[in-house]
Write an enzyme that holds these catalytic residues in place. Structure first.
Site, PDB file in Angstrom:
ATOM      1  N   SER A 135      -9.455 -36.959  -9.685  1.00 12.15           N
ATOM      2  CA  SER A 135     -10.219 -35.676 -10.006  1.00 12.15           C
ATOM      3  C   SER A 135     -11.083 -35.219  -8.935  1.00 12.15           C
ATOM      4  O   SER A 135     -11.973 -35.991  -8.179  1.00 12.15           O
ATOM      5  CB  SER A 135     -11.094 -36.175 -11.051  1.00 12.15           C
ATOM      6  OG  SER A 135     -11.860 -34.707 -11.378  1.00 12.15           O
ATOM      7  N   LYS A 160      -6.143 -33.779  -9.809  1.00  7.65           N
ATOM      8  CA  LYS A 160      -6.771 -32.748 -10.746  1.00  7.65           C
ATOM      9  C   LYS A 160      -7.899 -32.007  -9.930  1.00  7.65           C
ATOM     10  O   LYS A 160      -8.659 -32.832  -9.044  1.00  7.65           O
ATOM     11  CB  LYS A 160      -7.453 -33.312 -11.900  1.00  7.65           C
ATOM     12  CG  LYS A 160      -8.364 -32.891 -12.395  1.00  7.65           C
ATOM     13  CD  LYS A 160      -8.936 -33.392 -13.707  1.00  7.65           C
ATOM     14  CE  LYS A 160     -10.230 -33.643 -14.036  1.00  7.65           C
ATOM     15  NZ  LYS A 160     -10.623 -34.271 -15.503  1.00  7.65           N
ATOM     16  N   LYS A 162     -11.281 -29.203  -9.722  1.00  8.93           N
ATOM     17  CA  LYS A 162     -12.081 -28.632 -10.740  1.00  8.93           C
ATOM     18  C   LYS A 162     -12.323 -27.035 -10.484  1.00  8.93           C
ATOM     19  O   LYS A 162     -12.034 -26.583  -9.084  1.00  8.93           O
ATOM     20  CB  LYS A 162     -13.357 -29.262 -10.240  1.00  8.93           C
ATOM     21  CG  LYS A 162     -13.531 -30.386 -10.827  1.00  8.93           C
ATOM     22  CD  LYS A 162     -13.780 -30.642 -12.348  1.00  8.93           C
ATOM     23  CE  LYS A 162     -14.143 -32.025 -12.776  1.00  8.93           C
ATOM     24  NZ  LYS A 162     -13.948 -32.255 -14.218  1.00  8.93           N
ATOM     25  N   ASP A 187      -9.393 -28.645 -13.954  1.00  8.72           N
ATOM     26  CA  ASP A 187     -10.111 -28.619 -15.426  1.00  8.72           C
ATOM     27  C   ASP A 187     -11.240 -27.739 -15.010  1.00  8.72           C
ATOM     28  O   ASP A 187     -12.003 -27.681 -14.078  1.00  8.72           O
ATOM     29  CB  ASP A 187     -10.795 -30.304 -14.951  1.00  8.72           C
ATOM     30  CG  ASP A 187     -11.685 -30.625 -16.105  1.00  8.72           C
ATOM     31  OD1 ASP A 187     -12.105 -29.725 -17.236  1.00  8.72           O
ATOM     32  OD2 ASP A 187     -12.025 -31.842 -15.996  1.00  8.72           O
ATOM     33  N   GLU A 212      -7.292 -27.968 -18.268  1.00  5.02           N
ATOM     34  CA  GLU A 212      -8.316 -28.946 -18.971  1.00  5.02           C
ATOM     35  C   GLU A 212      -9.647 -27.914 -19.607  1.00  5.02           C
ATOM     36  O   GLU A 212     -10.096 -27.443 -18.522  1.00  5.02           O
ATOM     37  CB  GLU A 212      -8.601 -30.275 -18.438  1.00  5.02           C
ATOM     38  CG  GLU A 212      -9.520 -31.311 -19.192  1.00  5.02           C
ATOM     39  CD  GLU A 212      -9.922 -32.299 -18.215  1.00  5.02           C
ATOM     40  OE1 GLU A 212      -9.156 -32.501 -17.274  1.00  5.02           O
ATOM     41  OE2 GLU A 212     -10.760 -33.194 -18.701  1.00  5.02           O
ATOM     42  N   ASP A 237     -11.261 -31.757 -23.574  1.00  3.99           N
ATOM     43  CA  ASP A 237     -11.967 -33.025 -23.037  1.00  3.99           C
ATOM     44  C   ASP A 237     -13.309 -32.769 -24.126  1.00  3.99           C
ATOM     45  O   ASP A 237     -13.271 -33.382 -25.061  1.00  3.99           O
ATOM     46  CB  ASP A 237     -12.269 -32.698 -21.582  1.00  3.99           C
ATOM     47  CG  ASP A 237     -13.233 -33.723 -21.090  1.00  3.99           C
ATOM     48  OD1 ASP A 237     -13.932 -34.486 -21.929  1.00  3.99           O
ATOM     49  OD2 ASP A 237     -13.460 -33.645 -19.665  1.00  3.99           O
ATOM     50  N   LYS A 261     -11.802 -39.857 -23.654  1.00  2.00           N
ATOM     51  CA  LYS A 261     -13.022 -40.634 -22.876  1.00  2.00           C
ATOM     52  C   LYS A 261     -13.428 -41.532 -23.996  1.00  2.00           C
ATOM     53  O   LYS A 261     -14.144 -41.219 -24.947  1.00  2.00           O
ATOM     54  CB  LYS A 261     -14.091 -39.719 -22.178  1.00  2.00           C
ATOM     55  CG  LYS A 261     -13.585 -38.873 -20.981  1.00  2.00           C
ATOM     56  CD  LYS A 261     -14.673 -38.045 -20.548  1.00  2.00           C
ATOM     57  CE  LYS A 261     -14.028 -37.361 -19.325  1.00  2.00           C
ATOM     58  NZ  LYS A 261     -14.972 -36.007 -18.921  1.00  2.00           N
ATOM     59  N   GLY A 289     -12.682 -39.763 -17.257  1.00  2.00           N
ATOM     60  CA  GLY A 289     -13.674 -40.685 -16.532  1.00  2.00           C
ATOM     61  C   GLY A 289     -14.894 -39.824 -16.302  1.00  2.00           C
ATOM     62  O   GLY A 289     -15.042 -38.468 -16.575  1.00  2.00           O
TER      63      GLY A 289
END
Ligand code: OSB
Ligand code: MG
Length: 368
Positions: A135, A160, A162, A187, A212, A237, A261, A289
């Site tokens: 990430s 991934k 952000k 995400d 996400e 998520d 998670k 995570g």
């Protein structure tokens, strides 16, 4: 088993590189290590709440409160023959999933060590190795491209990034232009609303593995509307805190993939149930995570060994985050982008107790 002692430690580990999302920016990671002892055997769990309530409403402070005042006193009145029983005790206490998970995780490790079993096997895990993704936090586009180049060279199997308004389509387009058809996802950590529909639709062109949590942290209704408009699968998520939440989201069509998670859903037992539910619906899951220390990371590796964790997760090796982890050996990734599931008893890594004091901000011990 009867737990005689629980020790809580509020710890903070400095991150090698600051980690920024649409919701927060961290230069160190706070967590609570839960140590539970029964008959001389010791197990470890991690409550993954952040210092501030920016990802979820839970914080280090709320976890400490709920553990000290409710979960630990309750534990001292109980006995268990298997850690799957713990979720049942926790049910009457509402939410506070990360606090519950920190304690439940310690009890799984304890039970597995007392019974000479690897945690992954006790959970029903079948894999010998798990696939690893990374990430990538928010940064300027040239720096992000440079970092992705390094991560791909290290062998990560999925990237991934952000995203947030103003840092989305241009970023994704630049990544596709530079690296072609790599396994890529984004995400948003709840940074958009349905008013951004046109923009989110532009992402379809880039054939992402998924987007996400684009919409509100507590929403499954608008996500269902959005999923009907998008070709890109939505992964939830923040919105999913239990197998029941997942059932409702799948019924509504709010997502096609779920990020599990362990902390967000209240522990390993609920994570396993969520996994089983998704498997029965043909919905793939992957392990998210919370920048865990080696202890929480070991729990993530164990749950990821279950068969419906079909997509590389965010469980990167220790050196992605820490100069020095608090377990031995550190979690390492092979050049093929996998981590070996340990086969020793419990979590399969040893906490390095003499490294604990320098990272510990507060300690308290509770006895039966
Ligand atoms: O949304 O998945 C998230 C980190 C902290 C809080 C929320 C998230 C994340 C990550 C990093 O994406 C995952 C990791 O490397 O541990
Ligand atoms: Mg996320």
């Amino acid at each position: 088993m009867k737990v005689d002692r629980v020790t809580l430690r509020h710890m903070a580990l400095p991150l090698k590189h600051a980690f920024e999302t649409s919701a927060s920016r961290d230069t160190e990671n706070h967590f609570i290590i839960v140590e539970a002892e029964a008959g001389g055997v010791v197990g470890y769990g991690e409550a993954v709440a952040d210092f501030a309530p920016l990802y979820s409403e839970e914080t280090i402070g709320t976890c400490w409160h709920v553990l000290a005042e409710f979960l630990i006193p309750q534990l001292f009145e109980k006995e268990f023959s298997h850690p799957s029983e713990v979720t049942g005790w926790h049910k009457p206490i509402r939410r506070n999933k990360m606090a519950k998970s920190g304690l439940e995780g310690a009890l799984w490790d304890l039970w597995c060590k007392a019974n000479g079993q690897p945690l992954a096997r006790a959970l029903g895990g079948t894999k010998e190795r798990i696939e690893v993704g990374v990430s990538v936090g928010i940064d300027d586009i040239p720096t992000t491209l440079h970092n992705i180049e390094d991560f791909l060279a290290e062998g990560y199997r999925r990237i991934k990034v952000k995203i947030k308004p103003g840092h989305d389509v241009r970023l994704i387009s630049a990544i596709r232009e530079r690296f072609g058809d790599i396994p890529l996802m984004a995400d948003a950590n709840s940074a958009y609303t349905l008013a951004d529909l046109a923009l989110l639709k532009q992402l379809d062109e880039f054939k992402l593995l998924m987007v996400e949590q684009p919409l509100a942290h507590d929403d499954i209704i608008d996500h269902a509307k959005l999923q009907r408009e998008l070709q890109t699968p939505i992964c939830l998520d923040e919105s999913i805190h239990s197998p029941e939440d997942a059932r409702k989201a799948l019924e509504l069509g709010s997502c096609r993939i779920i990020n599990i998670k362990v902390g967000r859903v209240g522990g390993l037992q609920e994570a396993k149930e969520l996994h089983d539910l998704c498997q029965a619906h043909g919905v793939p899951v992957w392990c998210g995570g919370m920048l865990e220390s080696g202890i929480g990371r070991a729990h993530n590796i164990a749950i990821t060994s279950l068969p419906n964790f079909l997509i590389p997760g965010d469980t990167s090796p220790s050196e992605r985050y820490w100069v020095e982890d608090i377990i031995e050996p550190a979690v390492t990734m092979s050049p093929d982008g996998t981590i070996r599931v340990p086969d020793g008893p419990g979590i399969g890594y040893e906490p390095v107790l003499d490294r604990f004091p320098k990272y510990t901000l507060r300690t308290e011990t509770f006895r039966r």
